[in-house]
Design an enzyme around this catalytic site. Structure first.
Site, PDB file in Angstrom:
ATOM      1  N   GLY A  37      35.230 -46.613 -97.298  1.00 10.97           N
ATOM      2  CA  GLY A  37      36.272 -46.818 -96.299  1.00 10.97           C
ATOM      3  C   GLY A  37      35.869 -46.281 -94.928  1.00 10.97           C
ATOM      4  CB  THR A  38      34.297 -43.102 -93.932  1.00 10.68           C
ATOM      5  OG1 THR A  38      35.265 -42.395 -94.716  1.00 10.68           O
ATOM      6  CG2 THR A  38      34.040 -42.359 -92.638  1.00 10.68           C
ATOM      7  NE  ARG A  65      40.652 -41.276-111.442  1.00  9.39           N
ATOM      8  CZ  ARG A  65      41.293 -40.666-112.434  1.00  9.39           C
ATOM      9  NH1 ARG A  65      40.645 -40.194-113.471  1.00  9.39           N
ATOM     10  NH2 ARG A  65      42.597 -40.525-112.395  1.00  9.39           N
ATOM     11  CE  LYS A  67      36.001 -42.528-102.599  1.00 10.36           C
ATOM     12  NZ  LYS A  67      36.776 -42.895-101.422  1.00 10.36           N
ATOM     13  CE  LYS A 139      25.756 -21.182-103.524  1.00 12.61           C
ATOM     14  NZ  LYS A 139      25.884 -20.870-104.927  1.00 12.61           N
ATOM     15  CG  HIS A 280      73.359   4.875 -98.708  1.00 10.93           C
ATOM     16  ND1 HIS A 280      72.108   5.383 -98.483  1.00 10.93           N
ATOM     17  CD2 HIS A 280      74.187   5.537 -97.882  1.00 10.93           C
ATOM     18  CE1 HIS A 280      72.187   6.335 -97.569  1.00 10.93           C
ATOM     19  NE2 HIS A 280      73.443   6.436 -97.176  1.00 10.93           N
ATOM     20  CG  ASN A 427      77.649   2.053-115.862  1.00  7.98           C
ATOM     21  OD1 ASN A 427      77.415   1.003-116.387  1.00  7.98           O
ATOM     22  ND2 ASN A 427      77.247   3.229-116.343  1.00  7.98           N
ATOM     23  NE  ARG A 519      75.318  -7.305-118.680  1.00 12.26           N
ATOM     24  CZ  ARG A 519      74.248  -7.023-119.435  1.00 12.26           C
ATOM     25  NH1 ARG A 519      74.391  -6.387-120.580  1.00 12.26           N
ATOM     26  NH2 ARG A 519      73.059  -7.384-119.053  1.00 12.26           N
TER      27      ARG A 519
HETATM   28  P1  5GP Z   1      36.490 -43.542 -97.944  1.00 11.18           P
HETATM   29  O1  5GP Z   1      37.744 -43.884 -97.183  1.00 11.18           O
HETATM   30  O2  5GP Z   1      35.362 -43.234 -97.029  1.00 11.18           O
HETATM   31  O3  5GP Z   1      36.150 -44.550 -99.002  1.00 11.18           O
HETATM   32  O4  5GP Z   1      36.793 -42.216 -98.748  1.00 11.18           O
HETATM   33  C1  5GP Z   1      36.909 -41.000 -98.072  1.00 11.18           C
HETATM   34  C2  5GP Z   1      37.606 -40.003 -98.956  1.00 11.18           C
HETATM   35  O5  5GP Z   1      36.994 -39.953-100.228  1.00 11.18           O
HETATM   36  C3  5GP Z   1      37.499 -38.598 -98.403  1.00 11.18           C
HETATM   37  O6  5GP Z   1      38.825 -38.059 -98.307  1.00 11.18           O
HETATM   38  C4  5GP Z   1      36.666 -37.836 -99.405  1.00 11.18           C
HETATM   39  O7  5GP Z   1      37.118 -36.488 -99.519  1.00 11.18           O
HETATM   40  C5  5GP Z   1      36.839 -38.617-100.656  1.00 11.18           C
HETATM   41  N1  5GP Z   1      35.669 -38.598-101.534  1.00 11.18           N
HETATM   42  C6  5GP Z   1      34.382 -38.546-101.213  1.00 11.18           C
HETATM   43  N2  5GP Z   1      33.612 -38.574-102.328  1.00 11.18           N
HETATM   44  C7  5GP Z   1      34.440 -38.644-103.387  1.00 11.18           C
HETATM   45  C8  5GP Z   1      34.249 -38.697-104.798  1.00 11.18           C
HETATM   46  O8  5GP Z   1      33.128 -38.695-105.325  1.00 11.18           O
HETATM   47  N3  5GP Z   1      35.361 -38.722-105.564  1.00 11.18           N
HETATM   48  C9  5GP Z   1      36.610 -38.716-105.028  1.00 11.18           C
HETATM   49  N4  5GP Z   1      37.658 -38.754-105.841  1.00 11.18           N
HETATM   50  N5  5GP Z   1      36.824 -38.677-103.693  1.00 11.18           N
HETATM   51  C10 5GP Z   1      35.745 -38.640-102.889  1.00 11.18           C
END
Ligand code: 5GP
Length: 523
Positions: A37-38, A65, A67, A139, A280, A427, A519
């Site tokens: 989508g991005t 789920r 990506k 991290k 009090h 009480n 009570r």
């Molecule tokens: P896009 O709109 O680009 O398809 O998805 C972007 C969103 O997918 C982001 O909010 C990102 O955090 C989430 N995202 C990226 N990789 C994964 C993934 O492997 N699994 C899931 N469930 N969400 C993902």
């Protein structure tokens, strides 16, 4: 290896400000990799983007789920190119490290805030890959900058342009990122805990999450050597102490806040004008009347010695007559809580009495929107949670248990005394007459002692009055003490092994007694 020196992985649900930010990144020489989508969004804006699937060689599967959950993605985020072992792995597996990761998550909080949300929708909006990337990048902030909010875009670009996206700045970004994932996970756990508890028999779930923010630091706690502060709920209910406004007076103290809360609660349930006088955390005076001024006067005169320096609760907008009554000679008031003050009353209270500059005048909406909210109390190592004892009273199940039934006037006083009783520490024994608290025996370790104190406080005035007890009379001695003081009617939950003996004592004294079946301990 590519000739591009810097790479950014961009995967966001909230596309706010994204176009300008990513344009800025490409101008700075970043190569952009994105999820479906991005990528489409950026390509439509004319920005060159590589699909992350062409880098991993693995498609997006299972409705998105999975990506970015791929070793070539996480290796590119977690890898430390300066370490020989990591550098070898990077080389061997064709990993191309990212220097910037831009991720915001599926809108879980916004989704569950919708009133019509279904459970399945909520679950589908739990982002898995996004937080994994955020945590990996945070991290590895020694090598990677993690950007999680559109509000950060401008500053990040500025830092990149000035070449200052240094380790200290990356560490700040990492801290913000972990805060974001923690908040996100907390929202998920809160939602699920609520679903679980709504479906279970007990109203309290296996886990309780409380969130409070600092509203006010206080000079000290109950005593000067104790530090103290007032924390409030994130979204306090109107009518609660957290939403009260101070119109006049000295800074509120810890004890003021406790007493103001008790003062408001004590008058909240009365339909008639009502006034409470708190010392009090117990009412030393409480009364109802046709007018607020009369109610105040009756409440203060219930125990004028104790009332000196008290906290007052009033369930009507304060008018001039009530303000005048508060300023009467010899009276001294620390604080008042009421739904409002009319202009004359405010003028009187802030100009007339000696204590005008100090008296804390608090205004709060008098609603019962907060009724039934949970009640918390800390004990060492834990927190006790219960429903608050503030449900509206009903006399539907009350029973007359004595030979004599109370008269109409007595019944009115019994209802009043019963309503007062639950605001008194156990009480609790309450003597009342004509809508006025005459004597409260509070917080004693024996019910008899409370009875004796209530009788002593009421004195001669208790002739023909009523007594209320927050829990059953275990023996007849409490009734005998009340009878000696001239009490004509009694109200109590009942339920003692000794009920028969207590009822017999009432019959012997000609006292009419009612059992409420409920009570009201207040420890
Ligand atoms: P896009 O709109 O680009 O398809 O998805 C972007 C969103 O997918 C982001 O909010 C990102 O955090 C989430 N995202 C990226 N990789 C994964 C993934 O492997 N699994 C899931 N469930 N969400 C993902």
């Amino acid at each position: 290896m590519s000739t591009v020196s810097r790479r950014a992985l961009v995967s966001v649900s909230d596309k706010t400000g994204l176009e300008d930010f990513v344009k800025g990144l490409t101008e700075l020489g970043f190569e952009i990799l994105s999820t479906g989508g991005t990528r489409r969004f950026l390509q439509q804006a004319g920005i060159p983007v590589i699909d992350v699937t062409s880098y991993t060689g693995f498609p997006e599967i299972m409705d998105g789920r999975v990506k970015t959950l791929h070793p070539k993605v996480h290796g590119a985020i977690l890898g430390r190119p300066t370490l020989p072992g990591d550098a070898t792995a990077i080389e061997q597996h064709g990993i191309i490290p990212f220097q910037l990761v831009v991720v915001n998550l599926y809108p879980f909080q916004q989704t569950v805030a919708r009133p019509d949300v279904t459970f399945d929708e909520a679950v589908e909006n739990i982002d898995i890959g996004g937080p994994s990337m955020v945590r990996s990048a945070a991290k590895n902030h020694a090598h990677v900058a993690i950007v999680t909010q559109p509000q950060q875009y401008a500053e990040v670009l500025q830092q990149l342009r000035s070449g200052a996206l240094d380790e200290a700045y990356r560490r700040r970004l990492a801290a913000a990122a972990f805060e974001m994932t923690a908040t996100y996970d907390r929202a998920i756990s809160d939602y699920l805990a609520k679903v679980v508890s709504d479906n279970s028999e007990s109203s309290f779930g296996p886990r309780l999450t409380l969130s409070f923010r600092l509203q006010q630091t206080l000079r000290y706690g109950e005593n000067p050597h104790q530090r103290a502060a007032f924390y409030v709920e994130d979204h306090p209910t109107p009518g609660t102490l957290a939403t009260a406004r101070q119109l006049n007076g000295k800074e509120l103290s810890y004890n003021n806040l406790l007493d103001l809360d008790a003062a408001r609660a004590a008058v909240l349930d009365f339909r008639q004008p009502a006034a409470s006088v708190i010392k009090h955390n117990n009412p030393c005076g409480l009364a109802i009347a046709e007018s607020l001024a009369d109610a105040f006067h009756k409440a203060y005169e219930g125990d004028p010695v104790s009332a000196f320096g008290s906290i007052i609760g009033l369930n009507r907008v304060v008018d001039a007559a009530t303000a005048e009554a508060m300023c009467a000679p010899g009276r001294f008031i620390e604080a008042v809580i009421a739904p409002g003050y009319d202009a004359d009353a405010l003028e009187i209270l802030t100009t007339k009495p000696k204590w005008k500059a100090n008296v804390r005048l608090m205004q709060v909406e008098f609603t019962d929107a907060d009724r039934g909210a949970p009640d918390y109390r800390r004990v060492s190592g834990g927190l006790l949670v219960q429903d608050r004892d503030d449900l509206l009273q009903s006399d539907a199940g009350w029973q007359v248990v004595t030979k004599r039934a109370p008269s109409q006037a007595e019944l009115a006083d019994l209802k009043f005394a019963w309503a007062v009783c639950r605001h008194v520490k156990s009480n609790a024994i309450v003597f009342a007459k004509d809508g006025m608290l005459l004597g409260a025996g509070a917080g004693q370790m024996s019910r008899l002692d409370s009875s004796i104190i209530a009788a002593f406080k009421a004195g001669e005035r208790s002739q023909g009055g009523v007594v209320a007890s927050d829990a059953f009379f275990p023996f007849r001695d409490g009734i005998d003490a009340a009878a000696k003081a001239g009490i004509r009617s009694a109200i109590q939950p009942g339920g003692s092994k000794n009920d028969a003996e207590v009822i017999a004592a009432c019959d012997q004294h000609g006292i009419a007694m009612m059992f409420t079946g409920m009570r009201h301990f207040r420890h």
